[in-house]
Enzyme design. Structure first.
Site, PDB file in Angstrom:
ATOM      1  CG  HIS A  98      -2.048   0.865   1.311  1.00 56.38           C
ATOM      2  ND1 HIS A  98      -2.423   1.701   0.295  1.00 56.38           N
ATOM      3  CD2 HIS A  98      -2.903   1.145   2.332  1.00 56.38           C
ATOM      4  CE1 HIS A  98      -3.455   2.435   0.663  1.00 56.38           C
ATOM      5  NE2 HIS A  98      -3.760   2.125   1.912  1.00 56.38           N
ATOM      6  CG  HIS A 140      -4.237   0.297  -8.204  1.00 50.39           C
ATOM      7  ND1 HIS A 140      -5.585   0.197  -7.972  1.00 50.39           N
ATOM      8  CD2 HIS A 140      -3.749   1.149  -7.291  1.00 50.39           C
ATOM      9  CE1 HIS A 140      -5.890   0.977  -6.949  1.00 50.39           C
ATOM     10  NE2 HIS A 140      -4.798   1.562  -6.505  1.00 50.39           N
ATOM     11  CG  ASP A 167       2.872   4.878  -3.999  1.00 49.11           C
ATOM     12  OD1 ASP A 167       2.775   6.091  -3.739  1.00 49.11           O
ATOM     13  OD2 ASP A 167       2.243   4.000  -3.410  1.00 49.11           O
TER      14      ASP A 167
HETATM   15  N1  CMC Z   1       5.338  -7.082 -10.155  1.00 55.16           N
HETATM   16  C1  CMC Z   1       5.238  -8.337 -10.706  1.00 55.16           C
HETATM   17  N2  CMC Z   1       4.105  -9.043 -10.769  1.00 55.16           N
HETATM   18  C2  CMC Z   1       2.994  -8.480 -10.255  1.00 55.16           C
HETATM   19  C3  CMC Z   1       3.017  -7.190  -9.678  1.00 55.16           C
HETATM   20  C4  CMC Z   1       4.242  -6.492  -9.646  1.00 55.16           C
HETATM   21  N3  CMC Z   1       4.311  -5.271  -9.106  1.00 55.16           N
HETATM   22  N4  CMC Z   1       1.770  -6.871  -9.238  1.00 55.16           N
HETATM   23  C5  CMC Z   1       0.991  -7.933  -9.538  1.00 55.16           C
HETATM   24  N5  CMC Z   1       1.728  -8.890 -10.147  1.00 55.16           N
HETATM   25  C6  CMC Z   1       1.216 -10.159 -10.702  1.00 55.16           C
HETATM   26  C7  CMC Z   1       0.903 -11.168  -9.602  1.00 55.16           C
HETATM   27  O1  CMC Z   1       2.019 -11.987  -9.324  1.00 55.16           O
HETATM   28  C8  CMC Z   1      -0.244 -11.922 -10.228  1.00 55.16           C
HETATM   29  O2  CMC Z   1       0.277 -12.799 -11.185  1.00 55.16           O
HETATM   30  P1  CMC Z   1      -0.474 -14.214 -11.470  1.00 55.16           P
HETATM   31  O3  CMC Z   1      -1.823 -13.861 -12.026  1.00 55.16           O
HETATM   32  O4  CMC Z   1       0.409 -14.905 -12.457  1.00 55.16           O
HETATM   33  O5  CMC Z   1      -0.546 -14.928 -10.152  1.00 55.16           O
HETATM   34  C9  CMC Z   1      -1.033 -10.853 -10.982  1.00 55.16           C
HETATM   35  O6  CMC Z   1      -0.033  -9.862 -11.328  1.00 55.16           O
HETATM   36  C10 CMC Z   1      -2.152 -10.206 -10.175  1.00 55.16           C
HETATM   37  O7  CMC Z   1      -1.589  -9.722  -8.954  1.00 55.16           O
HETATM   38  P2  CMC Z   1      -2.334  -9.725  -7.558  1.00 55.16           P
HETATM   39  O8  CMC Z   1      -1.311  -9.736  -6.458  1.00 55.16           O
HETATM   40  O9  CMC Z   1      -3.369 -10.819  -7.543  1.00 55.16           O
HETATM   41  O10 CMC Z   1      -3.087  -8.326  -7.614  1.00 55.16           O
HETATM   42  P3  CMC Z   1      -3.704  -7.530  -6.396  1.00 55.16           P
HETATM   43  O11 CMC Z   1      -4.807  -6.733  -6.948  1.00 55.16           O
HETATM   44  O12 CMC Z   1      -4.015  -8.466  -5.271  1.00 55.16           O
HETATM   45  O13 CMC Z   1      -2.490  -6.601  -5.914  1.00 55.16           O
HETATM   46  C11 CMC Z   1      -0.991  -4.789  -5.711  1.00 55.16           C
HETATM   47  C12 CMC Z   1      -2.358  -5.276  -6.248  1.00 55.16           C
HETATM   48  C13 CMC Z   1      -0.905  -3.284  -5.872  1.00 55.16           C
HETATM   49  C14 CMC Z   1      -0.873  -5.144  -4.216  1.00 55.16           C
HETATM   50  C15 CMC Z   1       0.130  -5.495  -6.516  1.00 55.16           C
HETATM   51  O14 CMC Z   1       0.038  -5.144  -7.877  1.00 55.16           O
HETATM   52  C16 CMC Z   1       1.526  -5.172  -5.974  1.00 55.16           C
HETATM   53  O15 CMC Z   1       2.006  -5.854  -5.046  1.00 55.16           O
HETATM   54  N6  CMC Z   1       2.203  -4.106  -6.531  1.00 55.16           N
HETATM   55  C17 CMC Z   1       3.480  -3.662  -6.009  1.00 55.16           C
HETATM   56  C18 CMC Z   1       3.275  -2.801  -4.781  1.00 55.16           C
HETATM   57  C19 CMC Z   1       2.738  -1.411  -5.115  1.00 55.16           C
HETATM   58  O16 CMC Z   1       3.222  -0.731  -6.000  1.00 55.16           O
HETATM   59  N7  CMC Z   1       1.738  -0.965  -4.327  1.00 55.16           N
HETATM   60  C20 CMC Z   1       1.156   0.366  -4.450  1.00 55.16           C
HETATM   61  C21 CMC Z   1      -0.257   0.329  -4.917  1.00 55.16           C
HETATM   62  S1  CMC Z   1      -0.865   1.948  -5.414  1.00 55.16           S
HETATM   63  C22 CMC Z   1      -0.805   2.929  -4.023  1.00 55.16           C
HETATM   64  C23 CMC Z   1      -1.518   2.432  -2.830  1.00 55.16           C
HETATM   65  O17 CMC Z   1      -2.583   1.799  -2.924  1.00 55.16           O
HETATM   66  O18 CMC Z   1      -1.037   2.679  -1.751  1.00 55.16           O
END
Ligand code: CMC
Length: 430
Positions: free
Chosen positions: A267, A308, A365
């Site tokens: 987050h 996201h 971010d």
């Molecule tokens: N790098 C590589 N792979 C990723 C990433 C990433 N940053 N984000 C998602 N994936 C992959 C994940 O491994 C999954 O792959 P598969 O379908 O093969 O299993 C797929 O994409 C879907 O990911 P998810 O984890 O199920 O998606 P989510 O909606 O649960 O998570 C997230 C969203 C923001 C937590 C995630 O994209 C992430 O960890 N991003 C990096 C951290 C980040 O930048 N966070 C800030 C978010 S914006 C500001 C805020 O909200 O505070």
């Protein structure tokens, strides 16, 4: 639309149940499942609340497929261009843009609640010398509830309003104090002749011995970042504030819980993590290797600042920040090699089928840390900056929740996977 239902059929029991459809003014409709368990014996299972609306809210709307973000109906692009953070805070809380008189009164009230109690200042000195500023912020915001007893009766709308205002007013003071503690500088008191963001920058950087030369570009950039971070509907920290709020806890405790939720790298902690990641990648030449590592699920590495839960096209905040990042660095005369790394990373990832297929785009971010760095804000303070801005959203949601007659204590259920009923075995028989 009021009587629309969706039939849920349990073929094993040969039974059909009508689920009422709930609609808002924008966005996908929802199924009202409040009576589902009573009527069918089933719960729903939705880890991470991917398909669950937890509340009605009139504050912020996101269309993740189209990359739309509206605060109280106003597009983020228009607010970023024409408004200020404090005006946006007023808008989020009150639902309408203020008149000049209303804004003047709001600004005046915020300005006159910026001081922290001297005992709280002494309290901050009790932290260990290397305390993370997010730990200090979380602790000190919770501690506000020990100082402002006149705003703890949450049944009183005036006390709720005042608490919300105090939180917006004091957050920069506490944040700057946490930073000054980390570098062993004396706390600067808020200067009430300055506006919100400039006042914060003075508390951060002014030394007792000489006046601060502050670039207007810096204040403008920070104000814009605060606008972009001010609210984002039911994100993890706001949902935390609402969940704690649903128990009747006081507003300072609720917002402290929100700060704790924001701290995580998935987050608000992502902005700090992005800069660390860019530093570790080091040069544009190493970008392809980093992208390959992020695609390898066994590496445990993700591209921070990418992806996201809601935006599956682009994050409109990231588009604004990207443009601003180039401008701020040029205006401040900063030549940061990390910007080259970030641009290369964006270019490579956006062409890579792994990221394209999963609709992973740079989020808010990805570029904000580079701007904070150009403003000389240390990395450990990045998430604190996010917290200052998001306070406007947190208190707006907390206020809305307490005006909502449908508010109930938040209490999800579970699918139990533990041991089934068994008898206790005395210690000498085990
Ligand atoms: N790098 C590589 N792979 C990723 C990433 C990433 N940053 N984000 C998602 N994936 C992959 C994940 O491994 C999954 O792959 P598969 O379908 O093969 O299993 C797929 O994409 C879907 O990911 P998810 O984890 O199920 O998606 P989510 O909606 O649960 O998570 C997230 C969203 C923001 C937590 C995630 O994209 C992430 O960890 N991003 C990096 C951290 C980040 O930048 N966070 C800030 C978010 S914006 C500001 C805020 O909200 O505070």
């Amino acid at each position: 639309m009021a009587d629309q239902t969706v039939q849920l059929t349990d073929s094993a029991a040969n039974k059909s149940t009508a689920l009422p459809v709930v609609t808002g003014s924008l966005g996908d409709p929802a199924l009202d499942i409040a009576k589902l368990n009573k009527e069918t014996g089933y719960f729903t299972f939705d880890p991470g609340f991917v398909s669950t609306a937890s509340t009605r809210s009139a504050i912020t709307f996101i269309d993740g497929d189209k990359g739309v973000l509206l605060y109280r109906g106003y597009p983020i692009e228009q607010l970023a261009k024409q408004s200020s953070f404090l005006e946006v805070a007023y808008l989020l809380i009150n639902g309408e843009l203020p008149t000049a008189a209303q804004f003047g009164a709001f600004d005046d009230e915020v300005t006159h609640h910026t001081m922290m109690h001297e005992s709280l200042r002494h309290f901050l000195n009790g932290f260990r010398y290397d305390a993370h500023p997010m730990a200090m912020l979380c602790g000190s915001v919770a501690t506000l509830s020990a100082f402002y007893h006149d705003t703890l009766d949450i049944a009183d709308p005036e006390q709720r309003r005042l608490a919300a205002l105090r939180l917006i007013a004091k957050m920069p003071t506490l944040a700057a104090a946490a930073y000054r503690f980390s570098i062993d500088w004396p706390v600067r008191y808020p200067r009430n002749n300055l506006e919100y963001v400039t006042r914060f920058l003075h508390m951060m950087f002014e030394v007792p011995s000489e006046p601060l030369q502050l670039s207007p570009v810096a204040a403008k950039a920070l104000d814009l970042l605060f606008i972009l971070h001010a609210d984002h509907e039911q994100n993890a920290s706001t949902s935390t504030v609402r969940l704690v709020g649903s128990t009747g806890a006081n507003p300072y405790a609720c917002v402290a819980a929100g700060i704790a939720a924001l701290w995580g790298p998935a987050h608000g902690g992502a902005n700090e993590a992005v800069l660390k990641m860019l530093g570790e990648i080091g040069t544009a030449d190493n970008v392809s290797k980093a992208v390959e590592k992020a695609k390898d699920k066994n590496s445990g590495f993700r591209l921070m600042g990418f992806g996201h839960r809601v935006y599956k096209n682009f994050d409109p905040r990231a588009t604004i920040i990207r443009e601003m990042c180039h401008k701020v660095l040029a205006d401040l005369g900063v030549n940061d090699p990390l910007l080259d790394v970030a641009m290369k990373l964006e270019e490579v990832a956006l062409k890579d089928p792994y990221f394209v297929e999963r609709k992973l785009y740079p989020n808010v971010d990805f570029y904000s840390g580079i701007i904070y760095k150009a403003l000389k804000i240390p990395t450990e303070m990045f998430t604190v900056m996010f917290a200052i801005a998001r306070t406007a959203g947190w208190v707006a949601h907390w206020l809305e929740q307490h005006n909502d007659k449908d508010t109930k204590i938040g209490r999800p259920r579970q699918i139990y996977t533990g041991a089934t009923n068994r008898d206790y075995v005395p210690l000498d028989k085990r």
